[in-house]
Design an enzyme around this catalytic site. Structure first.
Site, PDB file in Angstrom:
ATOM      1  N   GLY A 211       0.797  -1.209   0.000  1.00 30.58           N
ATOM      2  CA  GLY A 211       0.000   0.000   0.000  1.00 30.58           C
ATOM      3  C   GLY A 211       0.832   1.263   0.000  1.00 30.58           C
ATOM      4  O   GLY A 211       1.996   1.276   0.409  1.00 30.58           O
ATOM      5  N   SER A 212       0.230   2.352  -0.474  1.00 32.56           N
ATOM      6  CA  SER A 212       0.840   3.671  -0.349  1.00 32.56           C
ATOM      7  C   SER A 212       0.742   4.134   1.103  1.00 32.56           C
ATOM      8  O   SER A 212       0.053   3.531   1.923  1.00 32.56           O
ATOM      9  CB  SER A 212       0.120   4.663  -1.259  1.00 32.56           C
ATOM     10  OG  SER A 212       0.170   4.247  -2.599  1.00 32.56           O
ATOM     11  N   GLY A 213       1.427   5.226   1.399  1.00 31.12           N
ATOM     12  CA  GLY A 213       1.402   5.762   2.754  1.00 31.12           C
ATOM     13  C   GLY A 213       2.561   5.311   3.605  1.00 31.12           C
ATOM     14  O   GLY A 213       2.682   5.717   4.760  1.00 31.12           O
ATOM     15  N   HIS A 214       3.421   4.434   3.032  1.00 35.64           N
ATOM     16  CA  HIS A 214       4.587   3.937   3.760  1.00 35.64           C
ATOM     17  C   HIS A 214       5.888   4.414   3.122  1.00 35.64           C
ATOM     18  O   HIS A 214       6.949   3.878   3.414  1.00 35.64           O
ATOM     19  CB  HIS A 214       4.575   2.405   3.787  1.00 35.64           C
ATOM     20  CG  HIS A 214       3.345   1.822   4.400  1.00 35.64           C
ATOM     21  ND1 HIS A 214       2.965   2.092   5.694  1.00 35.64           N
ATOM     22  CD2 HIS A 214       2.401   0.981   3.884  1.00 35.64           C
ATOM     23  CE1 HIS A 214       1.840   1.437   5.956  1.00 35.64           C
ATOM     24  NE2 HIS A 214       1.480   0.769   4.882  1.00 35.64           N
TER      25      HIS A 214
ATOM     26  N   ASP B 217      -2.608  -8.399   0.982  1.00 36.42           N
ATOM     27  CA  ASP B 217      -1.446  -8.567   0.112  1.00 36.42           C
ATOM     28  C   ASP B 217      -1.250 -10.033  -0.265  1.00 36.42           C
ATOM     29  O   ASP B 217      -1.012 -10.361  -1.433  1.00 36.42           O
ATOM     30  CB  ASP B 217      -0.184  -8.038   0.804  1.00 36.42           C
ATOM     31  CG  ASP B 217      -0.219  -6.542   0.995  1.00 36.42           C
ATOM     32  OD1 ASP B 217       0.160  -5.808   0.074  1.00 36.42           O
ATOM     33  OD2 ASP B 217      -0.643  -6.101   2.074  1.00 36.42           O
TER      34      ASP B 217
ATOM     35  N   HIS C  77      -0.241   0.167  10.493  1.00 40.22           N
ATOM     36  CA  HIS C  77      -1.557   0.684  10.112  1.00 40.22           C
ATOM     37  C   HIS C  77      -2.398   1.047  11.332  1.00 40.22           C
ATOM     38  O   HIS C  77      -3.593   1.279  11.226  1.00 40.22           O
ATOM     39  CB  HIS C  77      -2.323  -0.352   9.282  1.00 40.22           C
ATOM     40  CG  HIS C  77      -1.550  -0.875   8.118  1.00 40.22           C
ATOM     41  ND1 HIS C  77      -1.036  -2.147   8.073  1.00 40.22           N
ATOM     42  CD2 HIS C  77      -1.194  -0.277   6.961  1.00 40.22           C
ATOM     43  CE1 HIS C  77      -0.396  -2.328   6.933  1.00 40.22           C
ATOM     44  NE2 HIS C  77      -0.470  -1.203   6.240  1.00 40.22           N
TER      45      HIS C  77
END
Length: 330
Positions: free
Chosen positions: A53-56, A109, A215
């Site tokens: 995911g994005s945001g990492h 994932d 998260h």
């Protein structure tokens, strides 16, 4: 909260466009999906595909480059890339000798990468998978989360894929690296989801959460704020006993900013890390301090250790270059 964005609906797409520009012609976007791939990949090479995911950022898509990943499949914020993104990105990077999937151990994932692997199998493209599961805060060892230890895994996997031509042998070496990696994080304050403007979790002003996931997943303990030395000792006790690490081991260390912890704070933490590891009889061969695997702008940090042997050292210390990481052994 004030953020440097244009439109919440197009965050990921705009981020990828800016990322590709920053790679300055060495990486292109995969047509019609949120994936990136190196422009030049040697024929017959085992391809390395990372993703999540994005945001990492910068993890995953910031680690594409020389002796690093060949491609990255990118999901929405805190969400797995869907099977089509993974499938198309894998096809774009494969060069006839199979693809290694490397990603964190999260249900979405695992499901989506497995579906993509089946799709690729139908096309005659071999896939092997190594899943990162380094978080010692996860009580169930069979289903541990993958956190900042992914950095060590990509560093080693990138070099292995550049020099080893057998996909099964590549997967075996990378799996050994994952099996020897342990991590743990602590959160001080929540980050803000850019797509919603809402915090990822809540803590009282005088509380920290030891072992919180990237998260906002529950950790092992909500505690009162404490001096850095005391907190580092608590975290390292869990990390060192879990493998377990033993006297004489050679290790690499990562002190990772999860979003908005300063380098000054991480250096203060590293003073205690170095003291504890020395007292435990461990030899630190390499230390990396900075922003590797983030969770938006969360105030928090994580510690990762990898136990190195002669085989892993030759790959770990190979020269490497990506947008987020540049390493040259002196």
């Amino acid at each position: 909260m004030k953020h440097l964005i244009n439109d919440r609906a197009t965050l990921v797409e705009e981020m990828l466009e800016g990322l590709v520009c920053a790679y300055q012609g060495t990486v292109i976007k995969v047509p019609d999906v949120n994936g990136i791939v190196k422009c030049h990949i040697e024929e017959g090479k085992v391809a390395l595909l990372v993703g999540g995911g994005s945001g990492h950022e910068p993890i995953y898509h910031g680690l594409v480059g020389k002796n690093m990943a060949d491609a990255a499949a990118v999901g929405n914020i805190f969400a797995s890339p869907n099977p089509r993104v993974i499938y198309e990105t894998a096809k774009a990077c494969q060069r006839g000798n199979g693809v290694l999937f490397l990603y964190g151990n999260y249900a979405g994932d695992v499901m989506n990468f497995d579906i993509a692997a089946e799709m690729l199998h139908e096309d005659g493209i071999r896939v092997r998978t190594v899943v990162i599961n380094d978080d010692v805060a996860t009580q169930d060892k069979e289903n541990r989360r993958g956190i900042s230890g992914l950095f060590f895994a990509v560093k080693i996997a990138g070099s292995v894929c550049a020099s080893v031509k057998d996909l099964d042998a590549v997967a075996e070496i990378v799996q050994k690296a994952v099996d020897r990696t342990r991590s743990m994080g602590t959160a001080f304050e929540a980050g803000t989801m850019l797509n919603t403007g809402k915090p990822t979790f809540t803590l009282h002003p005088d509380e920290i959460e030891i072992g919180m996931g990237i998260h906002g997943e529950p950790g092992v303990e909500v505690a009162k704020t404490m001096p850095a030395k005391q907190l580092i000792q608590i975290m390292l006790k869990r990390i060192l006993s879990d493998l377990p690490f033993k006297r004489g081991d050679e290790v690499a260390v990562l002190l990772n900013d999860l979003g908005s912890v300063t380098n000054m704070e991480l250096c203060i933490a590293n003073k205690t890390v170095a003291e504890v590891l020395s007292e435990a009889g461990l030899l630190t061969l390499y230390t990396h301090i900075g922003k590797v695997s983030t969770t938006m702008d969360m105030r928090g940090f994580s510690i990762s250790l990898i136990q190195l042997d002669d085989e892993l050292k030759q790959y770990f210390f190979a020269d490497a270059n990506s947008l987020a990481f540049d390493f040259h052994r002196s």
